[in-house]
Design a protein around this motif. Sequence first.
Motif, PDB file in Angstrom:
ATOM      1  N   ARG A  17       0.811  -1.216   0.000  1.00  0.00           N
ATOM      2  CA  ARG A  17       0.000   0.000   0.000  1.00  0.00           C
ATOM      3  C   ARG A  17       0.845   1.267   0.000  1.00  0.00           C
ATOM      4  NH1 ARG A  17      -4.031  -0.570   4.892  1.00  0.00           N
ATOM      5  NH2 ARG A  17      -2.485  -2.103   5.539  1.00  0.00           N
ATOM      6  N   ALA A  18       2.123   1.124   0.388  1.00  0.00           N
ATOM      7  CA  ALA A  18       2.977   2.309   0.446  1.00  0.00           C
ATOM      8  C   ALA A  18       3.458   2.740  -0.938  1.00  0.00           C
ATOM      9  CB  ALA A  18       4.175   2.046   1.354  1.00  0.00           C
ATOM     10  N   GLY A  19       3.185   1.936  -1.970  1.00  0.00           N
ATOM     11  CA  GLY A  19       3.637   2.274  -3.317  1.00  0.00           C
ATOM     12  C   GLY A  19       5.124   1.997  -3.469  1.00  0.00           C
ATOM     13  N   GLY A  20       5.690   2.337  -4.604  1.00  0.00           N
ATOM     14  CA  GLY A  20       7.103   2.085  -4.835  1.00  0.00           C
ATOM     15  C   GLY A  20       7.337   0.640  -5.227  1.00  0.00           C
ATOM     16  N   ASP A  21       8.580   0.313  -5.560  1.00  0.00           N
ATOM     17  CA  ASP A  21       8.840  -1.038  -6.063  1.00  0.00           C
ATOM     18  C   ASP A  21       9.588  -1.904  -5.056  1.00  0.00           C
ATOM     19  OD1 ASP A  21      11.119   0.400  -6.205  1.00  0.00           O
ATOM     20  OD2 ASP A  21      11.417   0.183  -8.370  1.00  0.00           O
ATOM     21  N   ILE A  22       9.754  -1.411  -3.822  1.00  0.00           N
ATOM     22  CA  ILE A  22      10.312  -2.282  -2.782  1.00  0.00           C
ATOM     23  C   ILE A  22       9.346  -2.277  -1.599  1.00  0.00           C
ATOM     24  CG2 ILE A  22      12.757  -2.043  -3.398  1.00  0.00           C
ATOM     25  CD1 ILE A  22      12.976   0.029  -1.117  1.00  0.00           C
ATOM     26  N   ARG A  27      11.861   1.123   2.443  1.00  0.00           N
ATOM     27  CA  ARG A  27      11.847   2.508   1.983  1.00  0.00           C
ATOM     28  C   ARG A  27      12.521   3.385   3.032  1.00  0.00           C
ATOM     29  NH1 ARG A  27       6.402   4.403  -0.933  1.00  0.00           N
ATOM     30  NH2 ARG A  27       7.573   6.317  -0.601  1.00  0.00           N
ATOM     31  N   THR A  28      13.003   4.542   2.596  1.00  0.00           N
ATOM     32  CA  THR A  28      13.812   5.358   3.499  1.00  0.00           C
ATOM     33  C   THR A  28      13.055   6.590   3.995  1.00  0.00           C
ATOM     34  OG1 THR A  28      14.747   6.592   1.655  1.00  0.00           O
ATOM     35  CG2 THR A  28      15.972   4.668   2.384  1.00  0.00           C
ATOM     36  N   ILE A  29      13.432   7.005   5.181  1.00  0.00           N
ATOM     37  CA  ILE A  29      13.047   8.306   5.740  1.00  0.00           C
ATOM     38  C   ILE A  29      14.368   8.994   6.100  1.00  0.00           C
ATOM     39  CG2 ILE A  29      12.002   9.490   7.711  1.00  0.00           C
ATOM     40  CD1 ILE A  29       9.898   8.416   5.891  1.00  0.00           C
ATOM     41  N   GLY A  30      14.600  10.144   5.516  1.00  0.00           N
ATOM     42  CA  GLY A  30      15.875  10.830   5.785  1.00  0.00           C
ATOM     43  C   GLY A  30      17.071  10.002   5.367  1.00  0.00           C
ATOM     44  N   ASP A 217       1.627   8.465   4.198  1.00  0.00           N
ATOM     45  CA  ASP A 217       2.303   8.405   5.503  1.00  0.00           C
ATOM     46  C   ASP A 217       3.796   8.704   5.348  1.00  0.00           C
ATOM     47  OD1 ASP A 217      -0.068   7.556   6.687  1.00  0.00           O
ATOM     48  OD2 ASP A 217       0.455   5.430   6.567  1.00  0.00           O
ATOM     49  N   PHE A 218       4.383   8.140   4.286  1.00  0.00           N
ATOM     50  CA  PHE A 218       5.812   8.346   4.067  1.00  0.00           C
ATOM     51  C   PHE A 218       6.098   9.809   3.728  1.00  0.00           C
ATOM     52  CE2 PHE A 218       5.961   3.836   4.058  1.00  0.00           C
ATOM     53  CZ  PHE A 218       7.260   3.508   4.385  1.00  0.00           C
ATOM     54  N   ALA A 219       5.255  10.378   2.873  1.00  0.00           N
ATOM     55  CA  ALA A 219       5.456  11.780   2.485  1.00  0.00           C
ATOM     56  C   ALA A 219       5.344  12.685   3.710  1.00  0.00           C
ATOM     57  CB  ALA A 219       4.435  12.172   1.422  1.00  0.00           C
ATOM     58  N   ALA A 221       5.817  11.857   6.888  1.00  0.00           N
ATOM     59  CA  ALA A 221       6.943  11.627   7.803  1.00  0.00           C
ATOM     60  C   ALA A 221       8.183  12.370   7.320  1.00  0.00           C
ATOM     61  CB  ALA A 221       7.227  10.125   7.921  1.00  0.00           C
ATOM     62  N   GLU A 222       8.404  12.364   6.012  1.00  0.00           N
ATOM     63  CA  GLU A 222       9.580  13.062   5.464  1.00  0.00           C
ATOM     64  C   GLU A 222       9.428  14.580   5.659  1.00  0.00           C
ATOM     65  OE1 GLU A 222      13.013  12.771   4.711  1.00  0.00           O
ATOM     66  OE2 GLU A 222      12.376  11.017   3.595  1.00  0.00           O
ATOM     67  N   ALA A 223       8.216  15.075   5.444  1.00  0.00           N
ATOM     68  CA  ALA A 223       7.973  16.509   5.631  1.00  0.00           C
ATOM     69  C   ALA A 223       8.145  16.910   7.101  1.00  0.00           C
ATOM     70  CB  ALA A 223       6.568  16.872   5.143  1.00  0.00           C
ATOM     71  N   ASP A 224       7.676  16.072   8.012  1.00  0.00           N
ATOM     72  CA  ASP A 224       7.824  16.340   9.446  1.00  0.00           C
ATOM     73  C   ASP A 224       9.303  16.415   9.827  1.00  0.00           C
ATOM     74  OD1 ASP A 224       5.123  16.374   9.764  1.00  0.00           O
ATOM     75  OD2 ASP A 224       4.980  14.411  10.746  1.00  0.00           O
ATOM     76  N   ARG A 225      10.081  15.503   9.247  1.00  0.00           N
ATOM     77  CA  ARG A 225      11.509  15.468   9.556  1.00  0.00           C
ATOM     78  C   ARG A 225      12.190  16.754   9.078  1.00  0.00           C
ATOM     79  NH1 ARG A 225      16.387  13.683   8.238  1.00  0.00           N
ATOM     80  NH2 ARG A 225      15.891  14.081   6.073  1.00  0.00           N
ATOM     81  N   MET A 226      11.815  17.181   7.877  1.00  0.00           N
ATOM     82  CA  MET A 226      12.381  18.431   7.345  1.00  0.00           C
ATOM     83  C   MET A 226      11.989  19.625   8.222  1.00  0.00           C
ATOM     84  SD  MET A 226      14.369  18.397   4.787  1.00  0.00           S
ATOM     85  CE  MET A 226      15.213  16.909   5.212  1.00  0.00           C
TER      86      MET A 226
END
Length: 392
Positions: A17-22, A27-30, A217-219, A221-226
């Motif tokens: 459900r997170a999309g992407g090919d892995i 998948r990475t955060i930061g 959720d991933f997007a 989380a990345e925005a929160d980290r930034m």
Amino acid sequence: MTTSVAAVVVAAGRGLRAGGDIPKQYRTIGGEPIIRLSVRLYSVHDEIAMVQPVIHPDDGALFAQACEGLVALPPVLGGASRQASVRAGLEALASRAPDIVLVHDAARPFASPALVCRAIAAVAATGAAIPVLPVTDTVKIVDDSGRVQQTLGRSRLRSVQTPQAFGFASLLDAHRRAAALGRDEFTDDAAIAEWAGMTVEVFEGERANVKLTTADDFARAEADRMMALADVRSATGFDVHAFGDGDHVVLGGVAIPHERGLHGHSDADVALHALTDAILGALADGDIGAHFPPTDPQWRGASSDRFLAFAAARVRARGGEIAHLDLTIICEAPRIGAHRDAMRARIADITGVAVGRIAVKATTSERLGFTGRREGVAALATATVRLPWSAA
Ligand code: MG
């Protein structure tokens, strides 16, 4: 006798459900795979004696790469359901017989060390404890046709997180009994403990301990980290070294054949010296000479990658990251262009910054001044660093 606490980190799902090919666990955060963040939470925690990852049979190579260098037991392969995967992790720990086990979903990479401590403290009361949060949304039961059947009173509802903590022997026994009876409907370990007749205690969870499921959720989380790295600073560094005898120069960490060498106390890599000072400048943390005095004989002939790696480590120690490095080398010779990408790759290697965030440029000074007279090489660098926001 001290209590031994194990952690099972469950990462055997496909997470499509997170999309992407892995799978989402990789998948990475930061820049760091979320499974690495989750395994590391336990592998460096003082109260955790061993970490047992559980992975999908197809993910061996992904796991080895994502968790390289972390201290954990070799991963075991999960089963068709989360329940089967947790059981595989527990069975793998059976011979080690820890007193307590924490079961954690790898998709929750932001759980804090303090939450792990709370889980271990809470399990003492009944042998089973789970982190919960009050439900703030109104919750309704909806039928298959999309119509509301019932509104639940939310005051007694709680949403449930991981890590969930249990007496190891009791949880393993409950899992074995459920499996023997073909009961495979349990979506968390507390449900198995409840079914087995254990009393499950709750303790306070964490808002930040979200489960990353969808691409959104991933997007977020990345925005929160930034947002958290909102203290953005740019600083410059400048350095000069003179030509002398020699048959090569070292620039940007790359040895380049030349009819002269550069003189200095270390390897005289002006490019890495300028970058080091730019990073230290962004930290307002002195300069290269303050940290590595030229009067100290241990830096004679030193490879300058040590200075740059030191500065990058100072950024990480502050919880920050280097967003960009920009370098200009000023000389008539040697020609830099052919070595540009080798320098970028070397600087990426030393600093841990992605090569796409490293610029290397070169110019002459039109035969003017000391660089124009081929007396030496100058380098100018700019570093952009992101730090956690603080008043300091
Ligand atoms: Mg220098």
